[in-house]
Scaffold this active site. Structure first.
Site, PDB file in Angstrom:
ATOM      1  CB  CYS A  98     -17.754  -1.272 -38.240  1.00 52.09           C
ATOM      2  SG  CYS A  98     -16.247  -0.454 -38.514  1.00 52.09           S
ATOM      3  CD  GLU A  99     -18.278  -6.236 -43.338  1.00 55.14           C
ATOM      4  OE1 GLU A  99     -18.663  -7.300 -42.813  1.00 55.14           O
ATOM      5  OE2 GLU A  99     -18.731  -5.859 -44.433  1.00 55.14           O
ATOM      6  CG  HIS A 100     -16.281  -0.840 -43.612  1.00 52.79           C
ATOM      7  ND1 HIS A 100     -17.711  -0.499 -43.664  1.00 52.79           N
ATOM      8  CD2 HIS A 100     -16.403  -1.741 -44.596  1.00 52.79           C
ATOM      9  CE1 HIS A 100     -18.314  -1.073 -44.317  1.00 52.79           C
ATOM     10  NE2 HIS A 100     -17.605  -1.834 -45.220  1.00 52.79           N
ATOM     11  CG  HIS A 101     -13.201   1.943 -39.987  1.00 47.84           C
ATOM     12  ND1 HIS A 101     -14.538   1.998 -40.401  1.00 47.84           N
ATOM     13  CD2 HIS A 101     -12.630   2.702 -40.640  1.00 47.84           C
ATOM     14  CE1 HIS A 101     -14.571   2.954 -41.365  1.00 47.84           C
ATOM     15  NE2 HIS A 101     -13.392   3.501 -41.606  1.00 47.84           N
ATOM     16  CD  GLN A 139     -27.160   0.030 -37.368  1.00 48.47           C
ATOM     17  OE1 GLN A 139     -26.298   0.867 -37.280  1.00 48.47           O
ATOM     18  NE2 GLN A 139     -28.484   0.701 -37.422  1.00 48.47           N
ATOM     19  CG  HIS A 167     -21.769   2.841 -36.833  1.00 44.34           C
ATOM     20  ND1 HIS A 167     -21.619   1.529 -37.616  1.00 44.34           N
ATOM     21  CD2 HIS A 167     -23.230   2.799 -36.530  1.00 44.34           C
ATOM     22  CE1 HIS A 167     -22.595   0.894 -37.761  1.00 44.34           C
ATOM     23  NE2 HIS A 167     -23.722   1.714 -37.200  1.00 44.34           N
ATOM     24  CB  CYS A 169     -15.738   3.723 -37.699  1.00 46.90           C
ATOM     25  SG  CYS A 169     -17.184   3.320 -38.373  1.00 46.90           S
TER      26      CYS A 169
HETATM   27 ZN   LIG Z   1     -16.412   1.764 -39.556  1.00 51.24          ZN
END
Ligand SMILES: [Zn+2]
Length: 209
Positions: A98-101, A139, A167, A169
């Site tokens: 995931c590009e956030h975490h 996603q 996920h 995260c």
């Molecule tokens: Zn994430």
């Protein structure tokens, strides 16, 4: 001179991206910094080679940046005995980050299309999934990028992509909800317009389970 005119954003070429990529040494130094930030000693025996291994892993996790989906889907076959009904490949395993975490999300892709001028080798759909999965992703974007690549390459009468993934995260941090899965899907062409075709897609995914 009109000061309100904003300079046009300059499109980054593949070459510029390569030039801006840090060296392996710089990447390993960044990993050592993160180990120290986590609270450990990057120089102790068990961790001394970790930056090298992490950087090797990153090469693999993010290998999709060096691949081109259009190339993979370039070869199509038109001699398919007049077959023009739905082609579905289900349960294509994938793992992404995931590009956030930058933590993994892992799941399965189901990809279908209604051929127009040709079909692609079935393994190509799995490879295209990997081209986009092996990048920093959401996603939702992954779903869209897969279906767009298929549409551009083989111009089908319709296409469908459904992803189900867990996920990390969500399981390992934040709300810590283990075992929850996220489902995304996207339809184009006939599959977007015709509810019956969509129902058939979902039924085929479930068939025989
Ligand atoms: Zn994430």
């Amino acid at each position: 001179m009109d000061m309100n005119v904003k300079p046009k954003p300059v499109a980054q070429t593949a070459l510029e991206r390569v030039i801006q990529r840090p060296s392996r040494e710089e990447a390993e130094a960044a990993v050592r910094t993160l180990i120290a930030w986590a609270g450990d000693n990057p120089n102790r025996e068990g961790l001394i080679d970790t930056p090298r291994r992490v950087v090797d892993s990153y090469r693999e996790f993010y290998s999709g940046y060096d691949e081109d989906a259009a190339k993979i889907l370039e070869t199509t076959f038109s001699e398919v005995g007049g077959y023009d009904d739905i082609v579905l490949v289900r349960d294509i395993p994938f793992n992404s980050h995931c590009e956030h975490h930058m933590v993994p999300f892992v799941g399965k892709a189901h990809i279908a299309y209604l051929p127009h001028d040709g079909v692609v080798g079935l393994s190509k759909l799995a490879r295209v999934t990997d081209v986009f999965a092996k990048r920093l992703q959401t996603q939702e974007n992954l779903t869209a990028q897969i279906i767009e690549a298929i549409n551009e390459a083989i111009n089908p009468r319709g296409a469908a992509v459904m992803l189900e993934a867990e996920h990390m995260c969500m399981s390992m941090r934040g709300v810590r909800k283990h075992g929850s899965s996220t489902i995304t899907h996207r339809f184009t062409g006939v599959l977007a317009e015709d509810r019956q075709e969509q129902d058939r897609f979902f039924a085929l995914i479930r068939a025989g389970r």
